[in-house]
Design an enzyme around this catalytic site. Structure first.
Site, mmCIF file in Angstrom:
data_model
loop_
_atom_site.group_PDB
_atom_site.id
_atom_site.type_symbol
_atom_site.label_atom_id
_atom_site.label_comp_id
_atom_site.label_asym_id
_atom_site.label_seq_id
_atom_site.Cartn_x
_atom_site.Cartn_y
_atom_site.Cartn_z
ATOM 1 N N GLY A 605 84.103 7.787 21.300
ATOM 2 C CA GLY A 605 82.976 8.258 20.515
ATOM 3 C C GLY A 605 82.012 7.135 20.216
ATOM 4 N N GLY A 608 75.762 5.779 15.004
ATOM 5 C CA GLY A 608 74.840 4.757 14.537
ATOM 6 C C GLY A 608 75.536 3.495 14.088
ATOM 7 N N PHE A 609 76.819 3.577 13.791
ATOM 8 C CA PHE A 609 77.594 2.432 13.314
ATOM 9 C C PHE A 609 78.088 1.573 14.473
ATOM 10 C CE2 PHE A 609 79.969 6.339 13.636
ATOM 11 C CZ PHE A 609 80.828 6.037 14.667
ATOM 12 N N GLY A 610 78.311 2.197 15.647
ATOM 13 C CA GLY A 610 78.933 1.507 16.767
ATOM 14 C C GLY A 610 79.822 2.467 17.530
ATOM 15 N N LYS A 611 80.883 1.965 18.131
ATOM 16 C CA LYS A 611 81.741 2.773 18.983
ATOM 17 C C LYS A 611 83.090 3.053 18.311
ATOM 18 C CE LYS A 611 79.678 1.132 23.299
ATOM 19 N NZ LYS A 611 79.905 0.441 24.601
ATOM 20 N N VAL A 612 83.731 4.149 18.788
ATOM 21 C CA VAL A 612 85.079 4.511 18.342
ATOM 22 C C VAL A 612 86.006 4.379 19.540
ATOM 23 C CG1 VAL A 612 86.536 6.283 17.340
ATOM 24 C CG2 VAL A 612 84.145 6.106 16.641
ATOM 25 N N LYS A 626 87.240 2.856 14.520
ATOM 26 C CA LYS A 626 85.783 2.793 14.437
ATOM 27 C C LYS A 626 85.386 1.342 14.165
ATOM 28 C CE LYS A 626 83.514 5.931 12.021
ATOM 29 N NZ LYS A 626 82.891 6.628 10.856
ATOM 30 N N ASP A 722 76.146 14.244 4.962
ATOM 31 C CA ASP A 722 75.933 14.260 6.417
ATOM 32 C C ASP A 722 76.903 15.235 7.075
ATOM 33 O OD1 ASP A 722 74.741 13.632 8.813
ATOM 34 O OD2 ASP A 722 75.920 11.829 9.152
#
Length: 910
Positions: A605, A608-612, A626, A722
């Site tokens: 995944g 906006g934070f980065g990748k999972v 995460k 959200d």
């Protein structure tokens, strides 16, 4: 015949409107029993009737009701919470219900706890049918003149909502229920609309083979039992009726009453046990007519399903020498010819044909019949689905034994431990598959004394057990190591002694168990503990000095450690009082994160934070990791906020945080891995495994549970901010859990109506009011939830994109709703496999959530209740289809069963 107890039954708002096809509308007055009307009554002599439990709620002492001969017991032996009250003395004078019904003069109310349960243990035990009747009369007992509204449950399933039309209205709720265990519960659940109360609760053995509920997963909700042909407003109950049904006297318009004083032949076996006094009267059509007609329109849901019971006996002496033969046509299905026997009871019911919405029947004489039809009595019940199973019996027995061993008297530890799941027992978390299992038990600081009970070893699905800071003593039991799924065991702060079993130490050393044993002064954490005798040999002085210094140094370290731990406990207690929370999540180093993810090999995944990344713990448990990207738009602040929030909220429908990493600018969060990804992926057109409507409803219910916990279950309400289908994750069994709490906020005070905040949320899900006021509140989440419901119904995303333009899903939906075209709304991949009523109800719920202004939107608790009702509709359809399929495959027509003493079963065929 009986006295006042036989009357009225101003049954729950169940007094129906009866419209007869002959063109008459009948408005019947509630009968009142007078001395003349009870002349035929005989008192019960068996005051210990097996299968009878009669509880007068709110009285201190047992008493014998002189009018009925029934022994009423105080409810002190059936429940240990609540308060006793009398109805208002100023208004009870000359009140008919108070004067006539002694058990309505007092009540028990439950101001504390969300769930309060009566425990029923009938002498005749399980695998029997019982009639349960609860009665309610508010009587302004609290001098507030504010009539409460609350729910009543039988076992773990919703029964009804208690709604009273006035302070002096007497309400009955009654069901026929098949007991699958020796113990059953009747629970009153506070829904936030006033303090629950109850006036009386009775249980009656009613083992009629006609009910046929043993494997149906349902109960029968009493609507009415009608004694036809009686003209003097008599009503009958126990002891005329062994099952204590309340028979109301009624007269069909355009019919003629008939009566006999003769005695009936008593059959060897009659499971229906219709009272002779009821069968002595009947109705037949007016002269010249050969039909009786009846029509009943439900005041409830149009999808309600009913079962009808017809009772008849020939009571005209002249009919012995002539033929009376008739058929019953019920909602379009006709029975085979029926010939009532002279002075012999007979019955027929529609148990193989659930009548939906209305009850419409005609009784017609056959062509060869010499006489018109007759009918002595009818009963009808609503089919009440009981979809949920109680907690696994082994878990249930174990937790009950633990409660008894340690004398745990928490107000909410009543009824079933896991269900209703809101509220379940405090300190306890369950996993809900087909049968609920207890997976976490927190009894920290619960004043437990004595040794560790062996009953803990019977919680075979337990994953986390916290017994810290009690007064437990004795040895740590070896059986705890044998619990197959136990991952966390906290025994800190007790008085345990002896050695820690090697098996527990081994599991802890292998990383399979998080074991906490601190602050047990007499506990040896090495197994075995050997205390060797001191030998008399010379020791060099230098060794003694060094040893002494080492001991002093260690003593200082231990002292500092103890002081530090005490300080931490004090801070913890203080922070709890201040509304702060303690994190119980495990810290990871960055090197461990690298190892867990296999050097960040598999991306599952991105946001906006980065990748999972997909990861694996030492025990092969899959996890989602995460990782915060240095270029993240969401930023460190939101990332850390998510970690802090997930450390303080715990619910089965919120994604669980397993651990975190915050080391030298590297920040990661470790979650439970959700095999089936997110809801948006499941609804995508590219997904071949199409979710059925029932699955979509369950996902909505799961997500609503999680959101309801955030809004109403936390000490300070939490707004997610959200909520979207991509943030609803699914387990292997498709249990839904809310994720991504980076933008979530706590209300500043419990009474705060909104929070002002910077822009948040995702296009398509953002509350329209936010663009005007800049404020978000709980109703903002409800709006987002409404959009998710629309996605579940339609299969379409929140923003529908095409080559020409992009439109919001509500712009597409609204005109179709106005046209009333449900099949153009429902996801076409369902291919018509859904109940139209359930689908429409789901649309209505979604539209109510997605109203443009917050004041128009319901609270999520109401939404959850409506979704559960929607699920009940869908399950009822599924059950009916299954019954029809069974009948089709067996090659048989739809039948009605008949139980006639001298005749074979008479089916109703198409």
């Amino acid at each position: 015949m009986v006295d006042s107890h036989k009357l009225i039954i101003v049954l729950n708002n169940l007094l129906p409107v009866f419209i007869f096809i002959f063109g008459f509308t009948s408005s019947w007055e509630t009968p009142r029993l007078t001395e003349a009307s009870v002349g035929r009554r005989t008192l019960a002599t068996d005051q210990t009737h097996p299968g009878f439990i009669s509880i007068d709620c709110g009285v201190e002492e047992d008493y014998l009701n002189g009018e009925t001969g029934i022994l009423y017991k105080s409810d002190k032996g059936f429940i240990n919470t609540g308060e006793n009250h009398n109805v208002s003395s100023s208004a009870s004078a000359n009140n008919y219900y108070i004067e006539t019904w002694k058990e309505n003069r007092n009540l028990r109310s439950f101001p504390d706890g969300n769930k309060n349960c009566y425990t029923l243990k009938p002498e005749l035990g399980k695998n029997n049918y019982y009639r349960i009747r609860a009665s309610f009369l508010y009587g302004n007992y609290d001098d507030k003149n504010e009539i409460p509204e609350f729910d009543i449950y039988v076992g773990v399933n919703y029964w009804d909502t208690v709604k009273l039309s006035s302070a002096w209205y007497m309400l009955f709720l009654e069901i026929i229920h098949f007991f699958t265990a020796d113990t059953e519960y009747v629970c009153l659940v506070n829904t936030g609309s006033g303090i629950p109360f109850i006036s009386a609760l009775v249980l009656r053995f009613s083992n009629s083979s006609f009910y046929n509920l043993a494997n149906s997963g349902a109960a029968l909700k009493y609507i009415m039992a009608i004694d036809l042909g009686t003209s003097n407003n008599d009503s009958f109950r126990y002891n005329d009726d062994d099952y204590d049904r309340i028979w109301l006297s009624r007269q069909f318009p355009s019919s003629v009453p008939i009566y006999t004083s003769l005695n009936f032949y008593k059959p060897d076996y009659d499971s229906n046990k219709v009272p002779a006094e009821v069968l002595r009267t009947a109705v037949k059509p007016v002269n010249g007519s050969r039909s009786l007609n009846y029509f009943y329109q439900s005041s409830g849901s149009p999808t309600s399903q009913y079962i009808v019971f017809f009772h008849f006996a020939e009571i005209e002496e002249s009919a012995q020498y002539r033929l009376r033969e008739f058929t019953i046509t019920l909602n379009g299905f006709r029975s085979e010819p029926i010939t009532p026997q002279y002075l012999r009871p007979g019955s027929i019911n529609s148990k193989d044909l659930l009548v939906q919405g209305v009850i419409n029947f005609t009784i017609d004489a056959t062509e060869k019949s010499d006489l018109p039809p007759l009918l002595n009595a009818i009963e009808y019940y609503q089919f009440l689905p009981l979809p949920f199973s109680p907690t696994d019996p082994s878990d249930g027995d174990a937790i009950m034994a633990i409660r008894q061993t340690y004398n745990i008297n928490r107000n909410d530890w009543q009824g079933d431990p896991c269900l209703p799941n809101e509220p379940s027992w405090s300190g306890l978390i369950c996993r809900f598959n087909r049968t609920p299992r207890i997976i976490s038990l927190n009894l920290s600081a619960s004043k437990l004394t004595g040794e560790i009970s062996s009953s803990f070893s019977d919680l075979l699905a337990i994953e986390s057990l916290d017994l810290s800071y009690n007064e437990l003593k004795g040895k740590v039991s070896e059986v705890l190591a044998q619990l197959p799924t136990l991952k966390v065991l906290n025994l800190s702060g007790n008085k345990l002694s002896g050695s820690v079993p090697r098996s527990l130490k081994d599991k802890s050393d292998k990383g399979l168990l998080v074991l906490s044993l601190a602050e047990n002064p007499d506990l040896c954490q090495i197994d075995p503990c050997h205390h060797k005798e001191t030998r008399n040999f010379a020791v060099p002085v230098v060794v003694s000095v060094v040893s002494g210094l080492v001991l002093i140094f260690l003593s200082i370290l231990i002292a500092f450690g103890i002081i530090k731990r005490r300080r931490q406990r004090e801070l913890l207690i203080k922070s709890t009082k201040d509304g702060s929370f303690e994190s119980k999540n495990r810290p990871f180093t960055y090197s461990q994160i690298v190892k867990i993810t296999g050097n960040f090999t598999t991306v599952i995944g991105e946001g906006g934070f980065g990748k999972v990344y997909l990861g694996t713990l030492n025990d092969n448990t899959p996890v989602a990791v995460k990782l915060l990207s240095p270029s993240s738009k969401q930023g460190y602040k939101e990332f850390r906020a998510e970690a802090q929030l997930l450390m303080i909220v715990h619910h089965r429908n919120l994604v669980s945080l397993i651990g975190y990493c915050d080391e030298c600018g590297n920040m990661a969060l470790i979650y439970e891995y959700m095999v089936n990804g997110n809801l948006r992926q499941q609804l995508s057109e590219t997904n071949r495994n199409v979710l059925k409507l029932k699955e979509r409803l369950q996902i909505a219910i799961d997500a609503a549970h999680g959101l309801e916990y955030l809004h109403n279950g936390c000490k300070r309400p939490i707004v997610h901010r959200d909520l979207k289908s991509a943030n609803i994750l699914l387990t292997e069994s498709k249990q839904a859990k809310i994720a991504d709490f980076g933008l979530s906020k706590l209300f500043i005070t419990e009474n705060a109506s909104h929070i002002s905040t910077c822009p948040a949320g995702t296009l398509g899900y953002i509350d329209p009011e936010f663009q005007v006021s800049g404020n978000l509140n709980k109703k903002s989440d409800v709006y987002s939830f409404g959009i998710i419901l629309v996605e579940l119904i339609t299969g379409k995303p929140a923003i529908i994109r095409s080559h020409e333009r992009s439109i919001h899903i509500l712009q597409w939906l609204s005109p179709i709703v106005q046209k009333g075209d449900i099949r153009s709304i429902i996801d076409p991949r369902l291919q018509g496999e859904f109940d139209v009523n359930a689908a429409w109800k789901m649309v209505e719920i979604a539209m109510s959530c997605a109203q443009p202004t917050s004041i128009q939107r319901p609270d999520i608790s109401y939404v959850l209740t409506e979704l559960k009702e929607c699920m009940a509709i869908e399950m009822a359809l599924e059950r009916t289809q299954r019954m029809q399929n069974n009948m089709t495959t067996s090659g048989k027509s739809v039948e009605m069963s008949i139980a006639n003493v001298d005749s074979d079963m008479v089916p109703i065929a198409r």
